[in-house]
Structures are given as structure tokens and as C-alpha cells.
Scaffold this motif. Structure first.
Motif, PDB file in Angstrom:
ATOM      1  N   VAL A   9      10.224  45.511 -55.257  1.00 13.64           N
ATOM      2  CA  VAL A   9      12.212  44.687 -55.292  1.00 13.64           C
ATOM      3  C   VAL A   9      11.109  43.089 -54.793  1.00 13.64           C
ATOM      4  N   TYR A  10      10.431  43.052 -54.204  1.00  7.86           N
ATOM      5  CA  TYR A  10      10.062  41.566 -53.550  1.00  7.86           C
ATOM      6  C   TYR A  10       8.704  41.156 -53.970  1.00  7.86           C
ATOM      7  N   GLY A  11       7.569  41.868 -54.286  1.00  6.21           N
ATOM      8  CA  GLY A  11       6.429  41.272 -55.214  1.00  6.21           C
ATOM      9  C   GLY A  11       5.040  41.578 -54.202  1.00  6.21           C
ATOM     10  N   GLY A  12       5.373  42.834 -53.217  1.00 11.93           N
ATOM     11  CA  GLY A  12       4.659  42.754 -52.293  1.00 11.93           C
ATOM     12  C   GLY A  12       3.909  42.045 -51.797  1.00 11.93           C
ATOM     13  N   LEU A  13       2.244  42.499 -50.668  1.00 11.12           N
ATOM     14  CA  LEU A  13       1.722  41.401 -49.893  1.00 11.12           C
ATOM     15  C   LEU A  13       1.301  40.482 -50.225  1.00 11.12           C
ATOM     16  N   SER A  14       0.655  40.664 -51.761  1.00 14.21           N
ATOM     17  CA  SER A  14      -0.397  40.175 -52.752  1.00 14.21           C
ATOM     18  C   SER A  14       0.732  39.221 -53.555  1.00 14.21           C
ATOM     19  N   ARG A  52      -9.287  52.042 -61.570  1.00 17.20           N
ATOM     20  CA  ARG A  52      -8.795  50.438 -61.145  1.00 17.20           C
ATOM     21  C   ARG A  52      -8.104  50.490 -61.948  1.00 17.20           C
ATOM     22  N   HIS A  53      -7.205  51.419 -62.991  1.00 18.47           N
ATOM     23  CA  HIS A  53      -6.450  50.515 -63.717  1.00 18.47           C
ATOM     24  C   HIS A  53      -4.789  51.436 -62.966  1.00 18.47           C
ATOM     25  N   GLU A  54      -4.587  51.939 -62.238  1.00 22.24           N
ATOM     26  CA  GLU A  54      -3.620  52.364 -61.933  1.00 22.24           C
ATOM     27  C   GLU A  54      -3.632  51.915 -61.179  1.00 22.24           C
ATOM     28  N   THR A  55      -4.204  50.912 -60.220  1.00 24.37           N
ATOM     29  CA  THR A  55      -4.041  49.722 -59.606  1.00 24.37           C
ATOM     30  C   THR A  55      -3.814  48.073 -60.323  1.00 24.37           C
ATOM     31  N   GLY A  56      -4.253  48.202 -62.152  1.00 15.27           N
ATOM     32  CA  GLY A  56      -4.157  47.010 -61.993  1.00 15.27           C
ATOM     33  C   GLY A  56      -2.207  47.227 -62.425  1.00 15.27           C
ATOM     34  N   VAL A  57      -2.204  48.150 -63.208  1.00 13.44           N
ATOM     35  CA  VAL A  57      -1.158  48.881 -63.590  1.00 13.44           C
ATOM     36  C   VAL A  57       0.568  48.928 -62.222  1.00 13.44           C
ATOM     37  N   MET A  58       0.306  49.033 -60.728  1.00 10.92           N
ATOM     38  CA  MET A  58       0.335  49.375 -60.432  1.00 10.92           C
ATOM     39  C   MET A  58       1.135  47.670 -59.737  1.00 10.92           C
ATOM     40  N   TRP A  59      -0.006  47.010 -60.001  1.00  9.16           N
ATOM     41  CA  TRP A  59      -0.013  45.551 -59.399  1.00  9.16           C
ATOM     42  C   TRP A  59       0.770  44.314 -60.237  1.00  9.16           C
ATOM     43  N   SER A  60       0.631  44.648 -61.070  1.00 13.14           N
ATOM     44  CA  SER A  60       0.925  44.141 -62.540  1.00 13.14           C
ATOM     45  C   SER A  60       2.592  44.115 -62.264  1.00 13.14           C
ATOM     46  N   ALA A  61       3.262  45.553 -61.717  1.00 12.43           N
ATOM     47  CA  ALA A  61       4.191  45.343 -61.769  1.00 12.43           C
ATOM     48  C   ALA A  61       4.649  44.679 -60.365  1.00 12.43           C
ATOM     49  N   TYR A  62       4.225  44.411 -59.291  1.00 11.75           N
ATOM     50  CA  TYR A  62       4.739  44.051 -57.947  1.00 11.75           C
ATOM     51  C   TYR A  62       4.849  42.490 -59.129  1.00 11.75           C
ATOM     52  N   SER A  63       3.425  41.769 -59.290  1.00 11.89           N
ATOM     53  CA  SER A  63       4.228  40.242 -59.825  1.00 11.89           C
ATOM     54  C   SER A  63       4.757  40.055 -60.925  1.00 11.89           C
ATOM     55  N   ARG A  64       5.259  41.158 -61.347  1.00 14.03           N
ATOM     56  CA  ARG A  64       6.453  41.049 -62.069  1.00 14.03           C
ATOM     57  C   ARG A  64       7.594  40.835 -61.279  1.00 14.03           C
ATOM     58  N   ALA A  65       7.977  41.818 -60.553  1.00 10.20           N
ATOM     59  CA  ALA A  65       8.571  41.554 -58.876  1.00 10.20           C
ATOM     60  C   ALA A  65       9.071  40.780 -58.613  1.00 10.20           C
ATOM     61  N   ALA A  66       8.117  39.626 -58.147  1.00  8.14           N
ATOM     62  CA  ALA A  66       7.625  38.559 -57.244  1.00  8.14           C
ATOM     63  C   ALA A  66       8.378  37.895 -58.343  1.00  8.14           C
ATOM     64  N   ALA A  67       7.413  37.311 -59.209  1.00  3.60           N
ATOM     65  CA  ALA A  67       8.773  36.600 -61.104  1.00  3.60           C
ATOM     66  C   ALA A  67      10.293  36.704 -60.656  1.00  3.60           C
ATOM     67  N   GLU A  68      10.517  37.575 -60.396  1.00  2.00           N
ATOM     68  CA  GLU A  68      11.731  37.257 -59.916  1.00  2.00           C
ATOM     69  C   GLU A  68      12.539  37.489 -58.568  1.00  2.00           C
ATOM     70  N   ASN A  69      11.811  36.655 -57.977  1.00  5.14           N
ATOM     71  CA  ASN A  69      11.778  36.885 -56.242  1.00  5.14           C
ATOM     72  C   ASN A  69      12.075  35.275 -55.767  1.00  5.14           C
ATOM     73  N   ASP A  70      12.857  33.999 -56.233  1.00  7.74           N
ATOM     74  CA  ASP A  70      12.762  32.797 -55.367  1.00  7.74           C
ATOM     75  C   ASP A  70      12.039  32.436 -54.435  1.00  7.74           C
ATOM     76  N   GLU A  71      12.126  33.263 -53.661  1.00  5.76           N
ATOM     77  CA  GLU A  71      10.822  32.300 -52.653  1.00  5.76           C
ATOM     78  C   GLU A  71       9.504  33.249 -51.567  1.00  5.76           C
ATOM     79  N   ALA A  72       9.517  33.966 -53.586  1.00  2.00           N
ATOM     80  CA  ALA A  72       7.809  35.007 -53.541  1.00  2.00           C
ATOM     81  C   ALA A  72       6.672  33.428 -54.034  1.00  2.00           C
ATOM     82  N   PHE A  73       5.688  33.714 -52.782  1.00  2.56           N
ATOM     83  CA  PHE A  73       5.037  33.141 -52.598  1.00  2.56           C
ATOM     84  C   PHE A  73       3.861  32.515 -54.386  1.00  2.56           C
ATOM     85  N   ILE A  74       3.397  33.853 -54.857  1.00  2.00           N
ATOM     86  CA  ILE A  74       3.557  33.441 -56.198  1.00  2.00           C
ATOM     87  C   ILE A  74       4.099  33.972 -57.302  1.00  2.00           C
ATOM     88  N   ARG A  75       4.710  33.643 -58.302  1.00  3.19           N
ATOM     89  CA  ARG A  75       5.485  33.887 -58.932  1.00  3.19           C
ATOM     90  C   ARG A  75       5.168  33.576 -60.629  1.00  3.19           C
TER      91      ARG A  75
END
Length: 494
Positions: free
Chosen positions: A336-341, A182-205
Motif C-alpha cells: 500500500v505504500y510502495g515498499g523500500l524500493s 526473475r518474472h515473479e520479482t518483476g511482477v511483484m515489484w511492478s505492483a510495489y511501484s504502482r502503490a508508490a505512484a499513489e502515495n504522495d510522499e513516496a520517494f519514486i512515484r
């Protein structure tokens, strides 16, 4: 290699629509954005158009089959000499199209190619709700209508049902506790969320912490153990993306600045069996290993040479397996884009958005980017490299299916009628909106290694608790499969 046969990306565009555009609108908008990004007027010179299929609208047959493609070409005012629509939406499709277009350019068959895709499931759901009074779950309806009755019976229909098989099996094989996984998933998905925050056209930023992603809450309910809502693909989106590829010579003749040109390297593809119950194991994917390994080899790169990666992340098990194959450190961003989540999960077109964002990242700095895509139920794998300089000589065949076959062990025989003793190989536990497990599905092995499937019913609270408590490892546990009067085969712990 002659500049007239070096494939390069010259324009990229995407759209995240919050209104009610349809799939044609989304693809048109993405293509127009990519054309503007390339300086304008490039689409008027189009030789080839490649389109990733979609599933917005009616669920059967595929809504993206002909005459969809000529309708898009007419609506967008295009006149390509040739075109290609992928047979069905699949997460590897955009990378396949990019690899195919790069080979066409490298072989001298075309000079200007455009790739596009879009999905309007948000619009489809709203229209369905207005017409029928209930939202349409297009993916589940389609899969329910096409999968074997046996799989429907035991709840192995959609990706949320199947990917937990890999999650449970890999966790056990890697020797991880539930907390560590669960920790590994959380760390990776947190990084996906940060990538999405830098993507102007991401669904969740919104950048989220590992704890927010891993913790069950009103906002983040359990979908299928151990996956919370923030860990799975977000397909209820209206999104489109497009990429324009030309020869290096054509790009220079069009006056495109060198710092906006991104080279397309070599790619590699391989697949697992479409029948996920006929695979050799759920602890690895030889097709994934071949796709990632061959792509690095063909481009003369190691993981340490990569500045950016995009690891397909429809579900954590896929990205975690890919991270290990690539030997990508947990502390480095997998996206780099935020992944599917968070970036958005428009069914088959997700990685077109990744190509868009990888291109932008490389324009801003860095040298090499690596994209790994996956489609089906951990089935189809296609990787590719993008670079600021030529990374490989093209054209090249990207089909490495035989390499994967040579590495793969024999698949166990599957027995739908089995009753008797066995041990758990993998399992899946879907949850209802009430926060309770609905049932459990166990994939197990008999003493003679035959594979079989059985169920843990909702009223077997002890059996379900054993699967989801995190206190003991269920994989490898022994039990017995018994046939009941209701026609199901149930798992009983020994």
C-alpha cells in the motif's frame, strides 16, 4: 471489551524531504502532520512516545542512542509520561512499537500514544561529501566495523551480500528457473511501484513494468546477482513518519469521526538467529511462518479476508517467502505504500510509512489490512492487523519465539577452516559499477553436513559464469574447497 481499552489509530503523517532536513526535523514534521490529521491538539495530551531508532550521522555508536530521545521530546515540545527508543534501527521496529502501544492502551496504562521515526541518510551523505570529499555509506561503514572479520573477508557484510543466499536457495527449492524467479520479482515489484505512484510522499512515484525492473540497463545496474538496483531497498532518503494511537473512548471524546478510526489488532513476533551462518536453512524462515500464521490466527482471519497487505520487501526473497507463507496470489498487490524500493527505505522506519498508508487505505474502503515487517538479515519478524472494527481482544503477548524454535530444525555446525569436497547450499555474487561480477561467495555443505564458506575469485570467469548464467542450477552442484597461499579458501568445480 470496554471502549476505554480498545486501541485505535486516529492520526497519521509522513514526510519525504528533498532538501537537507536532519532526523529531528523529519520526526517533528511527521508528528505535526499526524497531529493535524487527528484534528490538532492531540499531542498535547500525550501519555507515551515510542521512537524507532535511526542511523543518520556518525555510524558508531548508534547515533540514535540517548540523549537523542529527550532532545526530540524537547524539540517537539512534547511531555509524555513515558517513552521508549528501540535499541537499534530494525525493519520490524515500527510494528513492534504499534503492538506495544496497543497493549499499553488495552491494559489501561495509557490513553494517548504517539509513534515516530525518521532517517536522513540523504542529508548525512551530502554533509559527508562536503566535509570529506566523498559520500558516506553509513550502513556499510557501521557493518564493516561490527561484523566478524571472517564475514568481511568473504564479503558477507551488508544486506546486499546476505539476502542473495536466501534468493538462490529458495529459487532452487521452489523448482524455479532463473527466468521464472526473475518474472515473479518483476511482477511483484511492478505492483510495489504502482502503490508508490499513489502515495504522495513516496520517494519514486513512477509506475514501472515488470520488464523495466528485471532488465539490466544504465539506470538499472546489477547490484548483487540476481538483484538489479530497482529490486533493492532505496535507503538514500530523507523520510519521517508518525502514528497517533488512542483508546476508542478517548477518540470519540475528542470528536474524531468513526470513518477515520482504524482499529489495531493483535500481532505476533519471532526471530531467527542473529548469526545467519547458524540457521537451519536458507529455504524458509520458521520465525516468519510463525509471525504471519499466528497473527492471522489471533485475529480470526484468513488471507482471503484481507483487503490489503504490506509485505516487507527490502529484497525480493523476503517478500516472495512471505507471499508463500500468507498464500497471497501473485496477481494481488503486496503493498500500500510502495515498499523500500519505491516508497522509500529509511532503514528501520519503513513500516511506519506502511502503517500510515494502510490507515489511509482502510479509511477509504475495505475492512482488514495485514502488515508483515522484517529486520536484520531476515532475522526479526513482526506482523500485525489493522481493521475497521476490533479484530482481536488486547492486550496479548506478541512473543512467539518458542513456537518458532519448536518448528526449527538443528543448525549445521560451521567450520571456518574446512577444506575438502562439498555441495553448494547458497551463493552471492556482488557486481561492480563496471557491470562485472566482483567475486562469488559460496555457502556449502561438507559430506558430513558441516557448513563452510569459500570464494570464487574475479579471475575465475568460468566459475562466476556458472553462478550467474542462468543456464544451469548451481545450488546442489558439487565441488571442492581448497586453501590458497593468500589465506582464502576457494571453490573449485568438480
Amino acid at each position: 471489551m470496554q471502549a476505554s481499552r480498545v486501541p485505535v489509530i486516529v492520526g497519521v503523517g509522513q514526510i519525504n524531504d528533498l532538501t537537507d532536513l536532519d532526523v529531528i526535523d523529519l520526526m517533528q514534521a511527521a508528528l505535526a502532520n499526524a497531529d493535524r490529521d487527528a484534528g490538532g491538539g492531540v499531542l498535547a495530551q500525550l501519555d507515551f512516545l515510542g521512537v524507532e531508532n535511526h542511523m543518520s550521522g556518525s555510524v558508531a555508536p548508534w547515533p540514535g542512542t540517548e540523549p537523542f530521545l529527550p532532545h526530540l521530546i524537547e524539540a517537539a515540545g512534547l511531555a509524555p509520561r513515558s517513552s521508549l527508543l528501540t535499541p537499534q534501527p530494525s525493519g520490524d521496529g515500527p510494528v513492534f512499537l504499534l503492538n506495544h502501544a496497543a497493549n499499553l492502551i488495552a491494559s489501561g496504562e495509557v490513553e494517548v500514544a504517539a509513534l515516530a521515526g525518521g532517517e536522513a541518510l540523504r542529508t548525512a551523505a551530502k554533509r559527508s561529501a562536503a566535509e570529506t570529499g566523498k559520500s558516506q555509506n553509513a550502513m556499510r561503514e557501521l557493518l564493516d566495523a561490527t561484523v566478524k572479520p571472517f564475514l568481511r573477508k568473504y564479503g558477507l557484510t551488508t544486506p546486499t551480500d546476505v539476502y542473495p543466499l536466501y534468493e538462490s536457495a529458495t529459487r532452487a527449492a521452489w523448482g524455479q528457473s532463473f527466468a521464472e524467479a526473475r518474472h515473479e520479482t518483476g511482477v511483484m515489484w511492478s505492483a510495489y511501484s504502482r502503490a508508490a505512484a499513489e502515495n504522495d510522499e513516496a520517494f519514486i512515484r513512477e509506475p514501472l513494468t515488470a520488464e523495466q525492473i528485471a532488465t539490466v540497463s544504465d539506470r538499472n545496474r546489477m547490484i548483487t546477482f540476481p538483484y538489479t538496483k530497482l529490486m533493492v531497498a532505496n535507503s538514500a532518503v530523507n523520510q519521517g513518519a508518525a502514528v497517533i494511537v488512542t483508546s476508542l473512548d478517548r477518540a470519540r471524546r475528542m470528536g474524531i469521526a468513526e470513518d477515520r478510526i482504524v482499529h489495531v489488532g493483535a500481532g505476533a513476533a519471532a526471530s531467527e538467529s542473529e548469526d545467519f551462518l547458524a540457521r537451519d536453512s536458507y529455504v524458509h524462515s520458521r520465525a516468519m511462518e510463525v509471525s504471519i500464521g499466528k497473527t492471522l490466527e489471533l485475529n480470526g482471519l484468513r488471507a482471503t479476508d484481507l483487503d490489503y497487505v504490506e509485505l516487507y520487501n527490502c529484497f525480493p526473497c523476503v517478500a516472495k517467502m512471505a507471499r508463500r507463507v500468507l498464500d497471497w496470489p501473485l496477481e494481488r498487490s503486496p503493498s500500500v505504500y510502495g515498499g523500500l524500493s519505491f516508497g522509500g527505505g529509511p532503514i528501520g522506519n519503513c513500516m511506519m510509512h506502511a502503517i500510515v498508508m494502510m490507515t489511509r487505505k482502510l479509511r477509504a474502503g475495505g475492512k482488514h489490512g495485514f502488515i508483515f515487517a522484517n529486520g536484520g538479515f531476515a532475522t526479526h519478524n513482526h506482523s500485525i492487523v489493522l481493521s475497521r472494527e476490533p479484530a482481536a481482544t488486547l492486550p496479548r503477548d506478541f512473543d512467539f519465539e518458542l513456537d518458532a524454535q519448536r518448528l526449527r530444525g538443528p543448525a549445521p555446525a560451521f567450520d571456518e577452516e574446512y577444506v575438502g569436497p562439498g555441495r553448494i547450499e547458497a551463493y552471492s555474487v556482488p557486481y561492480g559499477r563496471d557491470g562485472r561480477p566482483s567475486f562469488g561467495t559460496i555457502v556449502a555443505r561438507a559430506p558430513d553436513e558441516r557448513r563452510f564458506v569459500c570464494r570464487v575469485p574475479q579471475d575465475d570467469q568460468a566459475g562466476l559464469e556458472f553462478l550467474v548464467s542462468g543456464e544451469v542450477e548451481p545450488v546442489g552442484a558439487r565441488g571442492v574447497c581448497v586453501k590458497a597461499d593468500d589465506g582464502y579458501r576457494y571453490w573449485r568445480r568438480m
